[in-house]
Design a protein around this motif. Structure first.
Motif, PDB file in Angstrom:
ATOM      1  N   HIS A   1       0.858  -1.188   0.000  1.00  0.00           N
ATOM      2  CA  HIS A   1       0.000   0.000   0.000  1.00  0.00           C
ATOM      3  C   HIS A   1       0.891   1.233   0.000  1.00  0.00           C
ATOM      4  N   ALA A   2       0.700   2.065  -0.988  1.00  0.00           N
ATOM      5  CA  ALA A   2       1.471   3.305  -1.088  1.00  0.00           C
ATOM      6  C   ALA A   2       0.548   4.422  -1.538  1.00  0.00           C
ATOM      7  N   LYS A   3       0.786   5.601  -0.989  1.00  0.00           N
ATOM      8  CA  LYS A   3       0.014   6.779  -1.367  1.00  0.00           C
ATOM      9  C   LYS A   3       0.859   7.658  -2.284  1.00  0.00           C
ATOM     10  N   ILE A   4       0.286   8.051  -3.393  1.00  0.00           N
ATOM     11  CA  ILE A   4       0.978   8.908  -4.349  1.00  0.00           C
ATOM     12  C   ILE A   4       0.089  10.096  -4.701  1.00  0.00           C
ATOM     13  N   THR A   5       0.655  11.294  -4.599  1.00  0.00           N
ATOM     14  CA  THR A   5      -0.020  12.488  -5.088  1.00  0.00           C
ATOM     15  C   THR A   5       0.472  12.740  -6.502  1.00  0.00           C
ATOM     16  N   PHE A   6      -0.470  12.792  -7.445  1.00  0.00           N
ATOM     17  CA  PHE A   6      -0.146  12.981  -8.856  1.00  0.00           C
ATOM     18  C   PHE A   6      -0.718  14.316  -9.305  1.00  0.00           C
ATOM     19  N   VAL A   7       0.140  15.223  -9.790  1.00  0.00           N
ATOM     20  CA  VAL A   7      -0.298  16.565 -10.170  1.00  0.00           C
ATOM     21  C   VAL A   7      -0.367  16.690 -11.694  1.00  0.00           C
ATOM     22  N   LEU A   8      -1.498  17.183 -12.174  1.00  0.00           N
ATOM     23  CA  LEU A   8      -1.682  17.414 -13.599  1.00  0.00           C
ATOM     24  C   LEU A   8      -0.953  18.689 -14.015  1.00  0.00           C
ATOM     25  N   ASP A   9      -0.825  18.891 -15.312  1.00  0.00           N
ATOM     26  CA  ASP A   9      -0.207  20.114 -15.820  1.00  0.00           C
ATOM     27  C   ASP A   9      -1.228  21.243 -15.926  1.00  0.00           C
ATOM     28  N   TYR A  10      -2.466  20.899 -16.310  1.00  0.00           N
ATOM     29  CA  TYR A  10      -3.548  21.877 -16.421  1.00  0.00           C
ATOM     30  C   TYR A  10      -4.845  21.213 -16.006  1.00  0.00           C
ATOM     31  N   THR A  11      -5.955  21.866 -16.278  1.00  0.00           N
ATOM     32  CA  THR A  11      -7.232  21.233 -15.997  1.00  0.00           C
ATOM     33  C   THR A  11      -7.326  19.926 -16.773  1.00  0.00           C
ATOM     34  N   PRO A  12      -8.064  18.951 -16.268  1.00  0.00           N
ATOM     35  CA  PRO A  12      -8.094  17.622 -16.896  1.00  0.00           C
ATOM     36  C   PRO A  12      -8.549  17.677 -18.354  1.00  0.00           C
ATOM     37  N   ASN A  13      -7.923  16.858 -19.173  1.00  0.00           N
ATOM     38  CA  ASN A  13      -8.266  16.769 -20.597  1.00  0.00           C
ATOM     39  C   ASN A  13      -7.871  15.393 -21.100  1.00  0.00           C
ATOM     40  N   THR A  14      -8.010  15.177 -22.384  1.00  0.00           N
ATOM     41  CA  THR A  14      -7.801  13.835 -22.933  1.00  0.00           C
ATOM     42  C   THR A  14      -6.349  13.371 -22.891  1.00  0.00           C
ATOM     43  N   ASN A  15      -5.392  14.251 -22.667  1.00  0.00           N
ATOM     44  CA  ASN A  15      -4.029  13.796 -22.395  1.00  0.00           C
ATOM     45  C   ASN A  15      -3.995  12.940 -21.130  1.00  0.00           C
ATOM     46  N   HIS A  16      -4.912  13.205 -20.218  1.00  0.00           N
ATOM     47  CA  HIS A  16      -4.894  12.586 -18.893  1.00  0.00           C
ATOM     48  C   HIS A  16      -5.836  11.389 -18.755  1.00  0.00           C
ATOM     49  N   THR A  17      -6.503  11.001 -19.826  1.00  0.00           N
ATOM     50  CA  THR A  17      -7.572  10.009 -19.715  1.00  0.00           C
ATOM     51  C   THR A  17      -7.112   8.717 -19.062  1.00  0.00           C
ATOM     52  N   GLY A  18      -5.920   8.248 -19.417  1.00  0.00           N
ATOM     53  CA  GLY A  18      -5.442   6.987 -18.843  1.00  0.00           C
ATOM     54  C   GLY A  18      -5.313   7.028 -17.337  1.00  0.00           C
ATOM     55  N   ILE A  19      -5.013   8.206 -16.793  1.00  0.00           N
ATOM     56  CA  ILE A  19      -4.920   8.371 -15.342  1.00  0.00           C
ATOM     57  C   ILE A  19      -6.296   8.175 -14.711  1.00  0.00           C
ATOM     58  N   TYR A  20      -7.289   8.809 -15.303  1.00  0.00           N
ATOM     59  CA  TYR A  20      -8.650   8.711 -14.767  1.00  0.00           C
ATOM     60  C   TYR A  20      -9.240   7.314 -14.970  1.00  0.00           C
ATOM     61  N   VAL A  21      -8.878   6.658 -16.058  1.00  0.00           N
ATOM     62  CA  VAL A  21      -9.318   5.278 -16.269  1.00  0.00           C
ATOM     63  C   VAL A  21      -8.722   4.366 -15.199  1.00  0.00           C
ATOM     64  N   ALA A  22      -7.428   4.548 -14.920  1.00  0.00           N
ATOM     65  CA  ALA A  22      -6.770   3.729 -13.895  1.00  0.00           C
ATOM     66  C   ALA A  22      -7.428   3.921 -12.534  1.00  0.00           C
ATOM     67  N   GLN A  23      -7.867   5.146 -12.263  1.00  0.00           N
ATOM     68  CA  GLN A  23      -8.555   5.426 -10.992  1.00  0.00           C
ATOM     69  C   GLN A  23      -9.943   4.791 -10.977  1.00  0.00           C
ATOM     70  N   GLU A  24     -10.713   5.005 -12.034  1.00  0.00           N
ATOM     71  CA  GLU A  24     -12.098   4.528 -12.091  1.00  0.00           C
ATOM     72  C   GLU A  24     -12.186   3.007 -12.155  1.00  0.00           C
ATOM     73  N   LYS A  25     -11.292   2.389 -12.886  1.00  0.00           N
ATOM     74  CA  LYS A  25     -11.329   0.936 -13.091  1.00  0.00           C
ATOM     75  C   LYS A  25     -10.640   0.155 -11.980  1.00  0.00           C
TER      76      LYS A  25
END
Length: 348
Positions: free
Chosen positions: A49-73
């Motif tokens: 178990h590890a906690k990671i804070t991941f910071v985006l470059d700007y407001t969420p967009n399709t560059n970031h989709t894989g991050i949100y998929v990994a979270q949701e799935k």
């Protein structure tokens, strides 16, 4: 829908505005937030178990989709991770990653070059390519007939007055046989490039194909576009990338490897299921424009991995070629190691 939010996410103006991030200010003030670490002298290669804070470059967009998929799935959870996704502070994601306020986040090859050439470089490194090839280039109105760099001459170009930006534009124009000195540089004063072209505020503008060009498609706006990397391979840079804080990587290699493995699953899912992936992003960020996100996601499905062996790969020769160009053009405060700033050691 707020037009500024809808299309401004990937404006090239916002993209490079963060190059002047105040990392020195963070260090000078002693603002180095505490980050999770393995016990001194012990490297955390196994992850329960590890906690990671991941910071985006700007407001969420399709560059970031894989991050949100990994979270949701649940891909992060499956790899023993608890991930908090944050939007960046005013001085940019790079400053937060480098200072340790976030363990990982989104950066760009040219941002990292700027950091490496600074007087006090922050300790962070690219560990994976989000998109395999540079998707930025020049967009213009269809009726103006600007289909290649040399045709930019005697036209206006929206500039934000940065040396790397203007040198890139002038280089591709000159390489194509045009006169770069005939281009009239005008201030970049919009965040929606399509609206700026419609209003004749400028004739040409640097954009991202996956967002501004897809926005033109959604709006039915007639345009021309050519990419920088199609003109000169030296500009086929890695933009964007996932970067990690160096100290965190050293002390927690297992967590970084697990994070990238989960994110790889997320982007592979987006490749195979662009419609579902777009809906996952829209669920997380309902303010985004539905049609633009779906159009952009469909376009990016073939771009995340493209011709690479697998998602995330960074080619040393391509990385070094751009840094050598920056050195040759003397666009940085000092010469940098052309092979510095990235590693693929954490990709599984």
């Amino acid at each position: 829908m707020n037009r500024r939010f809808r299309t401004g996410t990937l404006s090239r103006k916002n993209f490079l505005r963060a190059m002047g991030f105040s990392a020195a200010g963070l260090l000078a003030s002693g603002c180095t937030p505490e980050q999770p670490k393995a016990p001194v002298g012990e490297k955390n290669n196994s992850v329960e178990h590890a906690k990671i804070t991941f910071v985006l470059d700007y407001t969420p967009n399709t560059n970031h989709t894989g991050i949100y998929v990994a979270q949701e799935k649940g891909f992060f959870k499956n790899h023993g991770l608890e991930v908090e996704i944050q939007q960046p502070p005013a001085d940019g994601a790079d400053a937060l990653i480098g200072s340790g306020g976030a363990q990982m986040g989104v950066s760009y090859q040219d941002f990292i070059a700027n950091n490496l050439a600074s007087e006090h470089p922050l300790p962070y490194t690219a560990v994976a390519a989000i998109i395999q090839h540079n998707l930025s280039g020049i967009m213009s109105r269809k009726d103006d007939g600007i289909t290649r760099p040399r045709e930019m001459q005697n036209h206006t170009y929206a500039t934000w007055n940065l040396p790397v930006e203007q040198a890139t534009v002038k280089s591709v124009v000159q390489t194509d046989g045009g006169d770069p000195e005939s281009i009239k540089m005008v201030p970049y004063e919009v965040d929606d490039e399509v609206s700026g072209l419609k209003a004749n505020m400028f004739d040409t503008v640097w954009v991202y194909e996956q967002w501004a060009v897809q926005n033109a498609e959604v709006q039915g706006f007639p345009y021309n576009y050519f990419s920088f990397q199609s003109i000169d391979p030296v500009f086929d840079i890695y933009t964007p990338v996932i970067a990690a804080n160096d100290a965190y990587m050293k002390d927690n290699p297992g967590a970084v490897k697990s994070f990238l493995a989960a994110v790889k699953e997320g982007y592979e899912y987006a490749v195979s299921n662009p419609g579902d992936a777009a809906d996952i992003l829209l669920k997380a960020v309902p303010e985004l424009d539905h049609d633009l996100v779906h159009t952009s996601q469909k376009f990016l499905a073939s771009k995340y991995i493209d011709d690479a062996e697998s998602w995330g790969v960074i080619d040393k020769d391509r990385w070094s070629k751009f840094y050598q160009w920056l050195n040759d053009q003397k666009l940085l405060d000092k010469q940098i190691d052309v092979a510095a700033g990235f590693t693929v050691d954490y990709l599984k």
